[in-house]
Write an enzyme that holds these catalytic residues in place. Structure first.
Site, PDB file in Angstrom:
ATOM      1  N   GLU A  84      22.571  43.634  47.842  1.00  0.00           N
ATOM      2  CA  GLU A  84      22.083  42.428  48.502  1.00  0.00           C
ATOM      3  C   GLU A  84      22.238  42.582  50.015  1.00  0.00           C
ATOM      4  O   GLU A  84      22.123  41.618  50.756  1.00  0.00           O
ATOM      5  CB  GLU A  84      22.762  41.174  47.969  1.00  0.00           C
ATOM      6  CG  GLU A  84      24.266  41.178  48.053  1.00  0.00           C
ATOM      7  CD  GLU A  84      24.881  39.971  47.366  1.00  0.00           C
ATOM      8  OE1 GLU A  84      24.654  38.852  47.841  1.00  0.00           O
ATOM      9  OE2 GLU A  84      25.601  40.152  46.373  1.00  0.00           O
ATOM     10  N   CYS A 116      24.937  39.310  43.598  1.00  0.00           N
ATOM     11  CA  CYS A 116      25.921  40.274  43.068  1.00  0.00           C
ATOM     12  C   CYS A 116      25.551  40.797  41.681  1.00  0.00           C
ATOM     13  O   CYS A 116      26.220  41.685  41.159  1.00  0.00           O
ATOM     14  CB  CYS A 116      27.308  39.636  43.020  1.00  0.00           C
ATOM     15  SG  CYS A 116      27.850  39.088  44.635  1.00  0.00           S
ATOM     16  N   SER A 209      29.879  27.245  44.735  1.00  0.00           N
ATOM     17  CA  SER A 209      29.771  28.615  44.209  1.00  0.00           C
ATOM     18  C   SER A 209      30.790  28.843  43.085  1.00  0.00           C
ATOM     19  O   SER A 209      30.488  29.503  42.093  1.00  0.00           O
ATOM     20  CB  SER A 209      29.935  29.650  45.324  1.00  0.00           C
ATOM     21  OG  SER A 209      31.276  29.737  45.771  1.00  0.00           O
ATOM     22  N   HIS A 240      33.167  39.694  37.586  1.00  0.00           N
ATOM     23  CA  HIS A 240      32.789  39.829  38.993  1.00  0.00           C
ATOM     24  C   HIS A 240      33.957  39.271  39.816  1.00  0.00           C
ATOM     25  O   HIS A 240      34.451  38.181  39.528  1.00  0.00           O
ATOM     26  CB  HIS A 240      31.499  39.053  39.258  1.00  0.00           C
ATOM     27  CG  HIS A 240      31.218  38.901  40.716  1.00  0.00           C
ATOM     28  ND1 HIS A 240      31.066  39.998  41.532  1.00  0.00           N
ATOM     29  CD2 HIS A 240      31.100  37.814  41.521  1.00  0.00           C
ATOM     30  CE1 HIS A 240      30.861  39.581  42.778  1.00  0.00           C
ATOM     31  NE2 HIS A 240      30.876  38.262  42.787  1.00  0.00           N
ATOM     32  N   ASN A 283      35.656  41.815  48.402  1.00  0.00           N
ATOM     33  CA  ASN A 283      34.418  41.646  47.644  1.00  0.00           C
ATOM     34  C   ASN A 283      33.459  42.793  47.943  1.00  0.00           C
ATOM     35  O   ASN A 283      33.189  43.084  49.110  1.00  0.00           O
ATOM     36  CB  ASN A 283      33.770  40.295  48.003  1.00  0.00           C
ATOM     37  CG  ASN A 283      32.682  39.895  47.000  1.00  0.00           C
ATOM     38  OD1 ASN A 283      32.305  40.676  46.123  1.00  0.00           O
ATOM     39  ND2 ASN A 283      32.190  38.677  47.138  1.00  0.00           N
ATOM     40  N   SER A 316      24.924  34.947  42.445  1.00  0.00           N
ATOM     41  CA  SER A 316      24.676  33.602  42.956  1.00  0.00           C
ATOM     42  C   SER A 316      23.188  33.321  42.963  1.00  0.00           C
ATOM     43  O   SER A 316      22.359  34.221  43.079  1.00  0.00           O
ATOM     44  CB  SER A 316      25.212  33.474  44.389  1.00  0.00           C
ATOM     45  OG  SER A 316      26.609  33.419  44.357  1.00  0.00           O
TER      46      SER A 316
HETATM   47  N1  CAA Z   1      49.993  29.221  48.924  1.00  0.00           N
HETATM   48  C1  CAA Z   1      49.377  29.531  47.764  1.00  0.00           C
HETATM   49  N2  CAA Z   1      48.087  29.126  47.484  1.00  0.00           N
HETATM   50  C2  CAA Z   1      47.434  28.396  48.408  1.00  0.00           C
HETATM   51  C3  CAA Z   1      48.050  28.032  49.630  1.00  0.00           C
HETATM   52  C4  CAA Z   1      49.380  28.488  49.874  1.00  0.00           C
HETATM   53  N3  CAA Z   1      50.022  28.191  51.025  1.00  0.00           N
HETATM   54  N4  CAA Z   1      47.166  27.312  50.336  1.00  0.00           N
HETATM   55  C5  CAA Z   1      46.039  27.193  49.572  1.00  0.00           C
HETATM   56  N5  CAA Z   1      46.209  27.857  48.415  1.00  0.00           N
HETATM   57  C6  CAA Z   1      45.251  28.037  47.322  1.00  0.00           C
HETATM   58  C7  CAA Z   1      44.477  26.773  46.986  1.00  0.00           C
HETATM   59  O1  CAA Z   1      45.239  25.897  46.155  1.00  0.00           O
HETATM   60  C8  CAA Z   1      43.267  27.357  46.283  1.00  0.00           C
HETATM   61  O2  CAA Z   1      43.602  27.702  44.955  1.00  0.00           O
HETATM   62  P1  CAA Z   1      42.799  27.074  43.719  1.00  0.00           P
HETATM   63  O3  CAA Z   1      41.406  27.585  43.847  1.00  0.00           O
HETATM   64  O4  CAA Z   1      43.475  27.564  42.516  1.00  0.00           O
HETATM   65  O5  CAA Z   1      42.859  25.601  43.882  1.00  0.00           O
HETATM   66  C9  CAA Z   1      43.011  28.661  47.036  1.00  0.00           C
HETATM   67  O6  CAA Z   1      44.222  28.957  47.742  1.00  0.00           O
HETATM   68  C10 CAA Z   1      41.857  28.599  48.034  1.00  0.00           C
HETATM   69  O7  CAA Z   1      42.103  27.598  48.953  1.00  0.00           O
HETATM   70  P2  CAA Z   1      41.037  26.407  49.252  1.00  0.00           P
HETATM   71  O8  CAA Z   1      40.681  25.704  48.004  1.00  0.00           O
HETATM   72  O9  CAA Z   1      41.593  25.629  50.390  1.00  0.00           O
HETATM   73  O10 CAA Z   1      39.686  27.109  49.640  1.00  0.00           O
HETATM   74  P3  CAA Z   1      39.187  27.742  50.997  1.00  0.00           P
HETATM   75  O11 CAA Z   1      38.683  26.701  51.915  1.00  0.00           O
HETATM   76  O12 CAA Z   1      40.167  28.717  51.526  1.00  0.00           O
HETATM   77  O13 CAA Z   1      37.905  28.566  50.462  1.00  0.00           O
HETATM   78  C11 CAA Z   1      36.575  29.927  49.075  1.00  0.00           C
HETATM   79  C12 CAA Z   1      37.989  29.436  49.356  1.00  0.00           C
HETATM   80  C13 CAA Z   1      35.680  28.754  48.706  1.00  0.00           C
HETATM   81  C14 CAA Z   1      36.628  30.893  47.926  1.00  0.00           C
HETATM   82  C15 CAA Z   1      36.038  30.625  50.362  1.00  0.00           C
HETATM   83  O14 CAA Z   1      36.810  31.767  50.622  1.00  0.00           O
HETATM   84  C16 CAA Z   1      34.562  31.026  50.265  1.00  0.00           C
HETATM   85  O15 CAA Z   1      33.685  30.230  50.548  1.00  0.00           O
HETATM   86  N6  CAA Z   1      34.277  32.321  49.859  1.00  0.00           N
HETATM   87  C17 CAA Z   1      32.914  32.827  49.720  1.00  0.00           C
HETATM   88  C18 CAA Z   1      32.239  32.311  48.464  1.00  0.00           C
HETATM   89  C19 CAA Z   1      32.858  32.881  47.204  1.00  0.00           C
HETATM   90  O16 CAA Z   1      33.476  33.923  47.193  1.00  0.00           O
HETATM   91  N7  CAA Z   1      32.644  32.173  46.069  1.00  0.00           N
HETATM   92  C20 CAA Z   1      33.121  32.640  44.788  1.00  0.00           C
HETATM   93  C21 CAA Z   1      32.185  32.294  43.672  1.00  0.00           C
HETATM   94  S1  CAA Z   1      30.518  32.833  44.022  1.00  0.00           S
HETATM   95  C22 CAA Z   1      30.531  34.513  43.716  1.00  0.00           C
HETATM   96  O17 CAA Z   1      31.413  35.009  43.084  1.00  0.00           O
HETATM   97  C23 CAA Z   1      29.434  35.355  44.305  1.00  0.00           C
HETATM   98  C24 CAA Z   1      29.971  36.117  45.482  1.00  0.00           C
HETATM   99  O18 CAA Z   1      30.430  37.251  45.337  1.00  0.00           O
HETATM  100  C25 CAA Z   1      29.932  35.480  46.777  1.00  0.00           C
END
Ligand code: CAA
Length: 411
Positions: A84, A116, A209, A240, A283, A316
């Site tokens: 991609e 992906c 996502s 994945h 990733n 996605s």
């Molecule tokens: N200690 C331990 N854990 C902690 C923490 C701490 N101090 N602070 C936060 N966390 C945990 C949160 O509880 C959360 O865990 P859960 O999901 O179990 O609730 C985790 O860390 C992530 O924290 P946030 O929910 O606050 O999320 P974020 O704002 O950091 O964003 C994300 C996370 C959405 C994955 C972001 O990194 C993102 O947008 N990534 C790109 C999109 C992606 O990868 N999506 C995945 C599915 S799509 C896919 O798989 C296709 C692809 O390859 C892109």
């Protein structure tokens, strides 16, 4: 169950030479390190230099595959590249591979895309090509290659990564037999992650996502169960892996669909060894599922010989496929010969300031113009680097010696 004897015969990887520590990134972003380590499940992130574009990574993975598997490029009748992060609207990465690997002229080559899932699209196309009889004894090469990039300081930043995985697909596979006719499929249009033309970085709706990934898993798995009601147990599962926590969540989710007891760490062993390599890379988009498979087989192939494992590919946008594979009886000895761990040798840690300057240069600095074209031989004993463009914007590559430094433990 009857299983046509086709599948993954060998696997190889190529990784960027540089990586950053996610602890250091957390410090720079003012985030507790546990958020990246535990919250996301990532420790290191591969950072590609300018010369490690998706073509160079793909060629290097495929050359390593030929060096380690004993297969010759002359045995390949189909070469597909899932990506991609393509380098051209028209010219596919597969045709660069055709030249730089010395594939036969009677070899079909093209690129496959659905986020992906693109590599899995190539994998099933290749397996069906073999099962149909079109292969006539030849093998297929499928390479997944990508650079996962989000804006600096965005939520997606700690979930970047890069690399390529080359898969050799053949009859009587030495690693994993897969029946292409029995997978479970799910598709549904959604804007969870996308990259408009001309954008260098992907745009993600993070929460959507995650939701979309799990919904796709539910439906692809249900479809697989309907098609295989009496299937043997799946001892391990590979998903994945955009980041390790997503795969862990996915596994818990799948077990909950089975109404299995989720207490404690009883099911940890079903997934953990598949997440060792991804935590060191980040990733890889199309390659992520197959990096998880390489990690699983590297750590556990002898133990799993003759057993079934489950695999889940998510693209996605979205499309997804759940399928099963049977680990071959000689998978342990084959993995020993393939040395997938070589890809981690000689990696170099860089600091966050260096990482940021590499990213800013990639975004703002023009790609160098190389005055003269560089002849490139299909020399499998060397690696390839991207050098720049000629006056007509043709991409130029150069062979360079393989690194020969002994392995370090700085994975
Ligand atoms: N200690 C331990 N854990 C902690 C923490 C701490 N101090 N602070 C936060 N966390 C945990 C949160 O509880 C959360 O865990 P859960 O999901 O179990 O609730 C985790 O860390 C992530 O924290 P946030 O929910 O606050 O999320 P974020 O704002 O950091 O964003 C994300 C996370 C959405 C994955 C972001 O990194 C993102 O947008 N990534 C790109 C999109 C992606 O990868 N999506 C995945 C599915 S799509 C896919 O798989 C296709 C692809 O390859 C892109």
């Amino acid at each position: 169950m009857h299983l046509p004897s086709v599948g993954i015969d060998a696997i190889a990887l190529a990784l960027p030479q540089k990586f950053i520590s996610l602890d250091e990134l957390a410090l720079a972003r003012g985030v507790p390190p546990e958020k990246y380590q535990t919250g996301l499940g990532v420790e290191k992130m591969a950072i590609p230099g300018f010369e490690e574009d998706p073509v160079a990574l793909a060629v290097n993975a495929a050359r390593q595959l030929f060096r380690s598997s004993g297969c010759s490029p002359q045995q390949i009748g189909l070469c597909l590249v899932g990506t991609e992060t393509p380098v051209d609207y028209a010219k596919p990465i597969s045709i660069y591979l055709h030249r730089m690997l010395g594939l036969p002229s009677s070899c079909r080559v093209f690129e496959t895309k659905h986020a992906c899932y693109g590599g899995t699209a190539g994998l099933f196309t290749a397996l069906e090509w073999i099962v149909s009889g079109s292969a006539q004894g030849r093998s297929a090469l499928v390479v997944c290659t990508d650079i996962a990039c989000y804006p600096l300081q965005s939520p997606g930043e700690p979930t970047q990564g890069a690399g390529a995985i080359a898969l050799l697909l053949s009859a009587n596979p030495r690693l994993l037999a897969i029946d292409p006719a029995s997978s479970g499929v799910y598709s549904h249009e959604v804007y969870d992650f996308w990259r408009p033309l001309q954008h260098k970085n992907a745009i993600a709706n993070g929460p959507l996502s995650i939701q979309s990934y799990l919904e796709a898993l539910t439906n692809a798995y249900k479809n697989w169960k309907e098609r295989n009601p009496q299937h043997a147990p799946l001892l391990r599962s590979c998903y994945h892996v955009p980041y390790g926590k997503m795969a862990r969540k996915a596994h818990q989710h799948r077990l909950s669909l089975e109404k299995k007891n989720l207490s404690g760490s009883a099911h940890k062993e079903e997934i953990e060894t598949s997440l060792v390599f991804p935590a060191q890379v980040g990733n890889m988009y199309t390659g992520s599922l197959y990096l998880a498979l390489a990690s699983l087989l590297h750590h556990e192939a002898p133990l799993l010989e003759g057993s079934w494992i489950g695999l889940f590919s998510y693209g996605s946008g979205c499309t997804a496929e759940f399928f099963a594979g049977k680990v071959s009886e000689q998978a342990g000895s084959t993995m020993k010969k393939l040395h997938v761990e070589y890809a981690f040798r000689n990696r170099q840690k860089i600091d966050i300031a260096t990482y940021e300057s590499i990213r800013l240069q990639a975004e703002h600095k023009a790609v160098p113009l190389v005055a003269e074209s560089i002849p490139i031989e299909a020399d499998l004993s060397q690696n390839v680097v991207f050098r720049g463009f000629d006056q007509s914007e043709r991409r130029l590559y150069q062979n360079v010696p393989l690194h020969t430094k002994p392995a370090n433990t700085n994975r």
